[in-house]
Write an enzyme that holds these catalytic residues in place. Structure first.
Site, short mmCIF file in Angstrom:
data_model
loop_
_atom_site.label_atom_id
_atom_site.label_comp_id
_atom_site.label_asym_id
_atom_site.label_seq_id
_atom_site.Cartn_x
_atom_site.Cartn_y
_atom_site.Cartn_z
CG ASN A 111 -0.44 0.75 2.59
OD1 ASN A 111 -0.20 2.05 2.32
ND2 ASN A 111 0.46 -0.42 3.35
N GLY A 114 -0.93 6.91 2.11
CA GLY A 114 -0.60 8.20 2.73
C GLY A 114 -1.14 9.15 3.59
CG PHE A 115 -0.77 8.75 6.97
CD1 PHE A 115 -0.88 7.61 7.16
CD2 PHE A 115 0.50 9.87 7.33
CE1 PHE A 115 0.24 7.05 8.10
CE2 PHE A 115 1.05 8.90 8.71
CZ PHE A 115 1.47 8.02 8.34
CG ASN A 142 -0.33 4.76 14.35
OD1 ASN A 142 -0.55 6.07 13.67
ND2 ASN A 142 -0.02 3.74 14.32
CB SER A 178 3.98 5.35 7.29
OG SER A 178 2.85 4.06 8.16
CB THR A 181 3.67 10.57 5.15
OG1 THR A 181 2.76 10.03 5.37
CG2 THR A 181 4.05 11.94 5.22
CE LYS A 214 2.58 -0.01 13.02
NZ LYS A 214 1.52 0.30 12.52
CG ASN A 243 4.11 1.38 9.95
OD1 ASN A 243 3.73 0.60 8.52
ND2 ASN A 243 4.14 2.33 10.51
C1 LIG Z 1 -3.23 -1.36 3.55
C2 LIG Z 1 -2.45 -0.66 4.94
C3 LIG Z 1 -2.74 0.90 5.55
C4 LIG Z 1 -1.55 0.14 6.55
N1 LIG Z 1 -1.63 1.98 7.50
C5 LIG Z 1 -0.67 2.29 8.40
C6 LIG Z 1 -1.39 3.79 8.99
O1 LIG Z 1 -2.25 4.30 8.57
N2 LIG Z 1 -0.34 3.84 9.89
C7 LIG Z 1 0.27 2.58 10.61
O2 LIG Z 1 0.63 3.06 11.16
N3 LIG Z 1 0.35 1.55 10.36
C8 LIG Z 1 -0.43 1.22 8.80
N4 LIG Z 1 -0.01 0.11 7.76
C9 LIG Z 1 0.93 -1.35 9.01
C10 LIG Z 1 -0.06 -1.78 9.71
O3 LIG Z 1 -0.69 -1.62 10.93
C11 LIG Z 1 1.20 -2.84 10.10
O4 LIG Z 1 2.05 -2.41 10.85
C12 LIG Z 1 1.87 -3.49 8.76
O5 LIG Z 1 0.45 -3.94 7.95
C13 LIG Z 1 2.31 -5.40 9.21
O6 LIG Z 1 1.27 -5.99 10.09
P1 LIG Z 1 0.17 -6.89 9.22
O7 LIG Z 1 1.25 -8.05 8.31
O8 LIG Z 1 -0.60 -8.28 9.53
O9 LIG Z 1 -0.29 -6.18 8.39
C14 LIG Z 1 -1.14 -0.75 6.99
C15 LIG Z 1 -1.11 -1.72 6.42
C16 LIG Z 1 -1.85 -1.76 5.06
C17 LIG Z 1 -1.82 -3.54 4.94
#
Ligand SMILES: Cc1cc2nc3c(=O)[nH]c(=O)nc-3n(C[C@H](O)[C@H](O)[C@H](O)COP(=O)(O)O)c2cc1C
Length: 353
Positions: A111, A114-115, A142, A178, A181, A214, A243
């Site tokens: 992904n 970008g928030f 968060n 992330s 950004t 994080k 992340n």
């Molecule tokens: C579509 C998507 C959007 C995400 N958006 C954020 C976010 O806004 N802020 C954040 O800290 N992590 C975000 N993450 C990261 C997840 O919180 C997590 O750290 C990462 O996906 C690893 O976990 P997973 O393998 O279980 O998905 C996002 C992940 C995905 C897949």
């Protein structure tokens, strides 16, 4: 039953549609589904962290519910907590699309959202309404800066978010990791962490929720450990690891999509980082383990590597809504098998000498 329905019927249909469109559709359905009490959790899964009681250690990772629209649904699905956000001070559209991609063979997502979100006032108003009822689940919030915030004002964004939303959170997560950004990951340095910490706490140490940071899985090992030392020294209450990653080749992922990679390929990388942090800090700072969890064994592995609680996102997309209940049942069995009376006893057990 739910698992089979998801795997055999729902998922094949949903996976034909655009990934982000499906995300919004499912979130809208969840937001409008009446809440249901999940089965009570086995006592072995209960734990207390930062003086907060968690009925189980499985949480929703940040990014799924950026605007806090489906809080009750996360409880109904059986999560012990949900990390909402990333929320930014002002509303923003996020990056241009397409910006969410599935890698079905790898059980992964990429992904570069970008928030996108409605901003902290809409988020706060929603939580305010919820508080008048009873929020049935522990909530992390968060926080991240807006994309158009000047580098010199990023700290003020975090402070504004903390002031507006701190009161609603069981814990706060400072997102400096992330990849979508520009410049955000540069805030993962001891000097800049100091600036952020001073701004969000304003010198307050007592009447605030626990504050976590994080981190990305792409830091050099020495750098990571230095950051963990600084987090402990400053008084951060925990580390969320990790992340999404920008790595591809090392994880044997073939994809040209730009953005953060999550899901199965991240599992071992995240686990190694959790273990490094736990070993280095001697377990003194709690770790929220996240990355690649899609089964009870995966969650248990992160806990044994040093995570006190764990979170997942991508696994839910691939395994469906029955995953949380399946992980909890499996986890209770794994604890029994290994002679642990509770989750707390298993934390770091693979790393402790
Ligand atoms: C579509 C998507 C959007 C995400 N958006 C954020 C976010 O806004 N802020 C954040 O800290 N992590 C975000 N993450 C990261 C997840 O919180 C997590 O750290 C990462 O996906 C690893 O976990 P997973 O393998 O279980 O998905 C996002 C992940 C995905 C897949």
């Amino acid at each position: 039953m739910l698992d089979r329905f998801y795997r055999c019927i729902a998922k094949p249909m949903l996976f034909r549609l655009d990934a982000e469109a499906v995300h919004h559709m499912i979130l809208t359905i969840l937001a409008h589904t009446p809440s249901m009490a999940p089965w009570p959790d086995p006592p072995a899964l209960n734990l207390s962290l930062w003086g907060i009681e968690f009925s189980n250690p499985i949480g929703l990772a940040a990014g799924m519910d950026k605007d806090a629209v489906a809080v009750h649904a996360w409880h109904s699905l059986g999560f012990g907590f949900a990390e909402l956000g990333t929320v930014t001070p002002r509303p923003q559209p996020g990056n241009s699309g397409p910006r969410l991609f599935r890698l079905p063979d790898g059980g992964a997502l990429i992904n570069r959202l970008g928030f996108p979100g409605a901003g902290m006032d809409a988020f706060g108003a929603r939580l305010e309404r919820l508080r008048r009822g009873r929020i049935p689940i522990r909530l992390g919030i968060n926080l991240g800066p807006n994309k158009d915030t000047a580098p010199g004002a990023v700290v003020e964004d975090y402070a504004a978010l903390m002031n507006r939303l701190g009161a609603y959170a069981d814990f706060i997560v400072i997102n400096v990791s992330s990849p979508n950004t520009p410049g955000l990951r540069n805030w993962q340095s001891p000097e800049r962490m100091r600036e952020i910490y001073a701004a969000i706490t304003g010198g307050q140490t007592t009447t605030r929720p626990p504050i976590l940071i994080k981190l990305a899985p792409d830091l050099e090992s020495a750098e990571l450990l230095k950051i963990c030392d600084t987090a402990t020294e400053l008084g951060f209450n925990g580390i969320v690891a990790t992340n999404t990653t920008l790595r591809r080749k090392e994880l044997r992922v073939k994809s040209d999509y730009e953005g953060g990679l999550s899901g199965r390929p991240l599992l071992e990388l995240a686990r190694g980082i959790i273990a490094d942090i736990y070993r280095h800090t001697g377990g003194r700072i709690p770790i929220v383990g996240v990355g690649g969890i899609a089964s009870a064994e995966d969650a248990y592995g992160h806990i044994r590597a040093g995570a006190s609680i764990v979170e997942l996102y991508t696994g839910l997309i691939y395994e469906g809504p029955g995953l949380v209940a399946a992980i909890k049942a499996g986890l209770a069995g794994l604890l029994r098998r290994d002679g642990f009376g509770s989750i707390s006893q298993a934390i770091g057990s693979a790393v402790r000498t």
